[in-house]
Design an enzyme around this catalytic site. Sequence first.
Site, mmCIF file in Angstrom:
data_model
loop_
_atom_site.group_PDB
_atom_site.id
_atom_site.type_symbol
_atom_site.label_atom_id
_atom_site.label_comp_id
_atom_site.label_asym_id
_atom_site.label_seq_id
_atom_site.Cartn_x
_atom_site.Cartn_y
_atom_site.Cartn_z
ATOM 1 N N HIS A 1 44.940 22.937 -79.114
ATOM 2 C CA HIS A 1 45.139 21.404 -79.258
ATOM 3 C C HIS A 1 46.397 21.001 -78.919
ATOM 4 O O HIS A 1 47.235 21.233 -79.611
ATOM 5 C CB HIS A 1 44.616 20.873 -80.956
ATOM 6 C CG HIS A 1 44.880 19.360 -81.141
ATOM 7 N ND1 HIS A 1 43.464 18.767 -80.767
ATOM 8 C CD2 HIS A 1 45.660 18.859 -81.358
ATOM 9 C CE1 HIS A 1 43.936 17.510 -81.228
ATOM 10 N NE2 HIS A 1 44.916 17.405 -81.346
ATOM 11 N N CYS A 2 46.333 20.072 -77.934
ATOM 12 C CA CYS A 2 47.794 19.621 -77.381
ATOM 13 C C CYS A 2 48.083 18.325 -78.256
ATOM 14 O O CYS A 2 47.568 17.239 -78.103
ATOM 15 C CB CYS A 2 47.726 19.177 -75.968
ATOM 16 S SG CYS A 2 49.103 18.587 -75.375
ATOM 17 N N VAL A 3 49.376 18.492 -79.119
ATOM 18 C CA VAL A 3 49.758 17.150 -80.014
ATOM 19 C C VAL A 3 50.204 16.410 -79.120
ATOM 20 O O VAL A 3 50.341 14.955 -79.590
ATOM 21 C CB VAL A 3 50.768 17.869 -80.822
ATOM 22 C CG1 VAL A 3 50.046 18.789 -81.939
ATOM 23 C CG2 VAL A 3 51.903 18.716 -80.267
ATOM 24 N N GLY B 1 47.093 14.648 -78.008
ATOM 25 C CA GLY B 1 46.147 14.253 -79.106
ATOM 26 C C GLY B 1 44.657 14.616 -78.790
ATOM 27 O O GLY B 1 43.785 14.124 -79.119
ATOM 28 N N GLN B 2 44.527 15.698 -77.882
ATOM 29 C CA GLN B 2 43.292 16.266 -77.551
ATOM 30 C C GLN B 2 43.495 17.743 -77.245
ATOM 31 O O GLN B 2 44.453 18.201 -76.594
ATOM 32 C CB GLN B 2 42.758 15.442 -76.140
ATOM 33 C CG GLN B 2 41.546 15.913 -75.908
ATOM 34 C CD GLN B 2 40.860 14.919 -74.699
ATOM 35 O OE1 GLN B 2 40.316 13.781 -75.056
ATOM 36 N NE2 GLN B 2 40.875 15.527 -73.534
#
Length: 301
Positions: A131-133, A136-137
Amino acid sequence: MMRLSSRAWSRAESCCQFMPVVINTFLVLAITAEVMYLVVVEAPREPGEQHGEWSAVWKATHIASQLFMLGNIMWNARLFLKRSPSIRGVFLEGAGFGQGWKYCYSCETHIPPRCSHCSDCKACVLRRDHHCVFFGQCVGFQNYRYFLSCLLYMSAGLLYAVVLNSEVFMLVLQEGLTLHSTMLLLMPWIMLLIGQVTPRAFIFAFIADTCVVGCLCVSAFLLFHVTLMLRGQTTREWYSSRRPYSLGWRQNVCECLGQRWYLAWLCPLIPSPLPGDGIHFQVTAPLAETPSTAAPGPPTN
């Protein structure tokens, strides 16, 4: 009262979901604007070269390079957010359960190999990487190409900005390696708050520092993901020494970037269909360790 607070919390959570994208967009545009200013206004620094033919060609080349990298970053980021890798809208029941399938109790459905549930996205993600912070996805089957291309052009753009900001570091260090110059390079916020630098000097120092730190972090992240791609693994599979999905480096790259992998990194608009569907994967080894390949246990008496 509880319903009102729950509704307020839900709205705040939905607004905060887009904050990483907003902050990243602001930083990319700020760095681009600062580098554009250096190219158009500040360079070349010699007065006799500022209005020559060579200067015009030099500036036009740099501006075109900046716009090319900025366009790739923004368009890859847009397609990354648009191409959701979740199982929403994907028909799984007719795929046939086989080796590697498991049951997700959160989504209440069977999910294929390399798929896992993300508590942030509240859905299972096909070929989930992480999950790429910053966006946000989740990074997964459908958007891995755009994620990797975005990393590539962000790394190239930050390295380009570091090179052009080298004169900023040289100007700061003209007085020598003093406490003032060191604080300005490492902690420009403090120098601005105590009134030791002008806002203009702070902006240049802050953006130059951001470029250096960002270049190191993004380049390391890019190298890590290129290694994963060549090994045929995801971040979740990195800890395992086994590589059952590795098909050789060329096919591994094709699985991530598509059939036109040699052109896909140039522009996100180049069509490059993925060879699989994110549900079925060709394997070159058993997915589970057999007793002969499993690590030996502790000795028993």
